[in-house]
Scaffold this motif. Structure first.
Motif, PDB file in Angstrom:
ATOM      1  N   UNK A  13       0.810  -1.213   0.000  1.00 33.86           N
ATOM      2  CA  UNK A  13       0.000   0.000   0.000  1.00 33.86           C
ATOM      3  C   UNK A  13       0.848   1.269   0.000  1.00 33.86           C
ATOM      4  N   UNK A  14       2.052   1.196   0.564  1.00 39.40           N
ATOM      5  CA  UNK A  14       2.934   2.360   0.557  1.00 39.40           C
ATOM      6  C   UNK A  14       3.810   2.395  -0.694  1.00 39.40           C
ATOM      7  N   UNK A  15       3.677   1.390  -1.542  1.00 38.15           N
ATOM      8  CA  UNK A  15       4.421   1.283  -2.798  1.00 38.15           C
ATOM      9  C   UNK A  15       5.925   1.130  -2.597  1.00 38.15           C
ATOM     10  N   UNK A  16       6.333   0.644  -1.415  1.00 41.35           N
ATOM     11  CA  UNK A  16       7.737   0.310  -1.228  1.00 41.35           C
ATOM     12  C   UNK A  16       8.060  -0.969  -1.993  1.00 41.35           C
ATOM     13  N   UNK A  17       7.071  -1.850  -2.108  1.00 40.60           N
ATOM     14  CA  UNK A  17       7.143  -3.070  -2.912  1.00 40.60           C
ATOM     15  C   UNK A  17       5.893  -3.087  -3.788  1.00 40.60           C
ATOM     16  N   UNK A  18       6.047  -3.449  -5.065  1.00 36.05           N
ATOM     17  CA  UNK A  18       4.920  -3.333  -5.995  1.00 36.05           C
ATOM     18  C   UNK A  18       3.813  -4.365  -5.794  1.00 36.05           C
ATOM     19  N   UNK A  65       5.176   6.961   9.185  1.00 33.83           N
ATOM     20  CA  UNK A  65       4.550   8.205   9.622  1.00 33.83           C
ATOM     21  C   UNK A  65       3.046   8.037   9.826  1.00 33.83           C
ATOM     22  N   UNK A  66       2.428   7.209   8.974  1.00 27.69           N
ATOM     23  CA  UNK A  66       1.000   6.935   9.110  1.00 27.69           C
ATOM     24  C   UNK A  66       0.674   5.637   8.385  1.00 27.69           C
ATOM     25  N   UNK A  75       5.361   8.926  -0.236  1.00 25.67           N
ATOM     26  CA  UNK A  75       5.422  10.288   0.266  1.00 25.67           C
ATOM     27  C   UNK A  75       4.338  10.513   1.320  1.00 25.67           C
ATOM     28  N   UNK A  76       4.739  10.959   2.476  1.00 31.27           N
ATOM     29  CA  UNK A  76       3.794  11.210   3.558  1.00 31.27           C
ATOM     30  C   UNK A  76       3.437   9.978   4.369  1.00 31.27           C
TER      31      UNK A  76
END
Length: 87
Positions: A13-18, A65-66, A75-76
C-alpha cells in the motif's frame, strides 16, 4: 483499519514493494525487520515503527509516519532514514 496493518500489506500500500506476493516472499526470507526484529508477512506495523529492508544489495530504512488507507506512494507515509553501515 485503525492503528496497525500487516507488514506485507503495508509494503504494497505504501508502494515500497509493488506486489503483495513479492512483499510476502521478502518478509518470509528474513529480509525485513521491524524495530530491529525480523518480521514475517503477518507481523503488524504501527506508526513510528522503523522498518529495515535488505533487498538485492540495497539497505532501506524508513520510519512509518501513518498507516495508509489505500494504495498510494510512499510520500507522507514513510520517512526515509539514513542507512547505517553494519560491520
Amino acid at each position: 483499519m485503525a492503528g496497525h496493518l500487516r507488514i506485507d500489506l503495508f509494503l504494497k500500500m505504501s508502494r515500497l514493494i509493488k506486489r503483495r506476493s513479492l512483499a510476502k516472499e521478502i518478509c518470509d526470507a528474513g529480509c525485513v525487520q521491524i524495530n530491529g526484529r525480523v518480521a514475517k508477512a503477518g507481523a503488524s506495523v504501527q506508526v513510528d515503527d522503523v522498518l529495515t529492508m535488505d533487498v538485492r544489495d540495497r539497505l532501506l530504512r524508513v520510519r512509518v509516519l501513518r498507516i495508509p488507507q489505500r494504495i498510494e506512494g510512499p510520500e507522507g507515509v514513510v520517512e526515509v532514514l539514513p542507512g547505517e553501515a553494519e560491520k
